[in-house]
Design an enzyme around this catalytic site. Structure first.
Site, short mmCIF file in Angstrom:
data_model
loop_
_atom_site.label_atom_id
_atom_site.label_comp_id
_atom_site.label_asym_id
_atom_site.label_seq_id
_atom_site.Cartn_x
_atom_site.Cartn_y
_atom_site.Cartn_z
N ASP A 1 0.65 -7.02 -3.63
CA ASP A 1 0.99 -7.04 -2.44
C ASP A 1 2.35 -6.97 -2.54
O ASP A 1 3.07 -6.35 -1.40
CB ASP A 1 0.54 -8.15 -1.71
CG ASP A 1 -1.04 -8.16 -1.38
OD1 ASP A 1 -1.71 -7.25 -1.57
OD2 ASP A 1 -1.61 -9.26 -1.16
N ASP B 1 2.62 8.04 -3.27
CA ASP B 1 1.62 7.10 -4.16
C ASP B 1 2.22 6.45 -5.23
O ASP B 1 2.75 6.72 -6.15
CB ASP B 1 0.34 8.07 -4.52
CG ASP B 1 -0.74 7.29 -4.76
OD1 ASP B 1 -1.67 6.99 -3.91
OD2 ASP B 1 -0.94 6.75 -5.94
N ASN C 1 -2.54 -4.43 -10.37
CA ASN C 1 -3.33 -5.56 -9.84
C ASN C 1 -4.18 -6.33 -10.99
O ASN C 1 -4.01 -7.46 -10.71
CB ASN C 1 -4.22 -4.87 -8.84
CG ASN C 1 -3.59 -4.81 -7.38
OD1 ASN C 1 -2.64 -5.50 -6.91
ND2 ASN C 1 -3.92 -3.76 -6.56
N GLU D 1 -2.35 2.31 -1.44
CA GLU D 1 -0.95 2.52 -1.99
C GLU D 1 -0.52 3.67 -1.67
O GLU D 1 0.64 4.18 -2.25
CB GLU D 1 -1.01 2.11 -3.44
CG GLU D 1 -1.71 3.36 -4.28
CD GLU D 1 -3.16 3.15 -4.59
OE1 GLU D 1 -3.81 3.95 -5.51
OE2 GLU D 1 -3.92 2.42 -3.82
N HIS E 1 -3.29 -9.79 -7.56
CA HIS E 1 -3.25 -9.00 -6.25
C HIS E 1 -1.94 -9.17 -5.64
O HIS E 1 -1.28 -8.43 -4.88
CB HIS E 1 -4.48 -9.14 -5.52
CG HIS E 1 -5.70 -8.46 -5.85
ND1 HIS E 1 -5.74 -7.32 -5.64
CD2 HIS E 1 -6.78 -8.89 -6.84
CE1 HIS E 1 -7.00 -6.84 -6.23
NE2 HIS E 1 -7.61 -7.65 -6.89
#
Length: 381
Positions: free
Chosen positions: A276, A259, A267, A302, A272
């Site tokens: 990404d 994780d 973010n 994630e 974002h």
């Protein structure tokens, strides 16, 4: 066996035209699948060629001999092109039109036009050539194709053998008399076999295209569109099958549950697009950091998972530490770094049930988060 030749001609024209129109419709509905377009062209040209050839004896002999067989040879060339397109090669128009052009040139030779046996021999040889070229396209790409090509190869081989057999038999007799109206002659059998062959090829080609499309759709359904590694469905299906094999062989397997740390903050702070980029970079890192027999996938926002067959906890710990260190060295943009927390659970603790492995791996991951993140923790009772 006696067959009515005019009826056979009409049946050929009707069925080939109907199949060509249906294939054209399927091509249109398939967003322009080139293989289907070439197949539709093959069927329509063959139907038109049979129609023109059937006009012989009705005051249009020269047109029938020249144009009719040119259309049939062009159909054979386009049939070859169909398989070239299917295996991912470009159309080669000189080869596609070569048979038709050769026929047109030979028709300028008076002896050729006056000798039925010579014309049939040339037409049959060209058909055999295009058939073998078509089979060669599939055979040459057999290791790259994921679809069954056996039925098509069998059809092509049978067609080539049939044409070769007729050619050998015709060499023992004078076959100029077949235009005299005998229904059970060389032309009748040639026309019937070609009719059945083209129908078989049309359906076999459609089956191959459909099978490949299904495989592609399935691959898309099992891939994460952002990271281009397996999604949760792919990971679950692959891991369950792998655990069954490990249980049957008595081998261990270990799960890594990963994780990305502070992903929401990443973010919120950098946008974002940066989030990404972090997911894509870690997915690539994960795919490169495991063995070929291992399975990895993005199973949540994630959250990523890896299943390592044949690896005990200590071996999995080394892999996890290597992944963690590689992640901490990732640099996104000019100053953004990410880290990952990893939880480990093995079949020695959870057995060979994936849901149990995920539950224990989640507990180990929670412990890694609680201890400050950017670390690896094993599940302990």
């Amino acid at each position: 066996m006696s067959l009515h030749l005019p009826t056979l001609f009409l049946l050929n024209v009707y069925v080939l035209t109907l199949l060509g129109c249906l294939m054209l419709h399927v091509w249109w509905r398939s967003d322009g699948e080139s293989t289907l377009g070439c197949s539709a062209g093959t069927l329509l040209l063959a139907g038109l060629g049979v129609l023109v050839v059937g006009l012989r004896g009705r005051g249009m002999d020269t047109l029938s001999i020249m144009l009719g067989h040119m259309l049939l040879q062009l159909a054979s060339g386009l049939g070859w092109a169909t398989m070239r397109v299917f295996v991912g090669r470009r159309l080669w128009w000189p080869g596609i039109a070569g048979g038709a052009l050769l026929w047109a040139l030979l028709c300028q030779w008076p002896y050729f036009m006056s000798t039925v046996s010579l014309r049939l021999t040339v037409a049959t040889l060209l058909t055999i050539l295009y058939t073998l070229l078509t089979a060669g396209e599939l055979w040459g790409a057999r290791r790259l194709l994921e679809v069954a090509i056996g039925p098509v190869l069998a059809l092509l081989l049978a067609h080539a053998l049939f044409c070769s057999g007729l050619l050998l038999l015709s060499g023992r007799h004078d076959i100029d008399w077949i235009w005299g109206g005998l229904d059970d002659g060389f032309l009748t059998w040639r026309l019937l076999e070609a009719f059945l062959f083209i129908i078989g090829m049309a359906f076999a080609t459609l089956a191959m295209v459909r099978e490949r499309a299904e495989l592609r759709y399935r691959a898309v359904a099992y891939r994460d569109p952002l990271t281009d590694i397996g999604n949760r469905r792919a990971f679950t299906a692959g891991s369950e099958a792998l655990l069954v094999r490990c249980a049957a062989e008595g081998r261990p397997a270990t799960l890594l549950l990963c994780d990305l740390d502070h992903f929401k903050r990443l973010n919120d702070t950098h946008g974002h697009a940066m989030g990404d980029a972090a997911l894509i970079a870690f997915g690539r890192l994960l795919a490169l950091g495991i063995r070929q027999q291992d399975i990895c996938g993005r199973i949540g926002g994630e959250e990523f998972a890896c299943l390592l067959p044949g690896a005990d906890e200590m071996a999995a710990l080394q892999v996890a530490e290597r992944i963690r260190r590689a992640c901490s060295e990732l640099l996104l943009g000019t100053e953004v770094r990410v880290s990952v927390s990893i939880g480990i659970a093995s079949t020695a603790q959870a057995g060979y049930e994936l849901s149990r492995l995920l539950a224990l791996g989640d507990q180990a991951l929670y412990r890694a988060k609680a201890k400050g993140r950017n670390r690896v923790e094993r599940f302990t009772d």
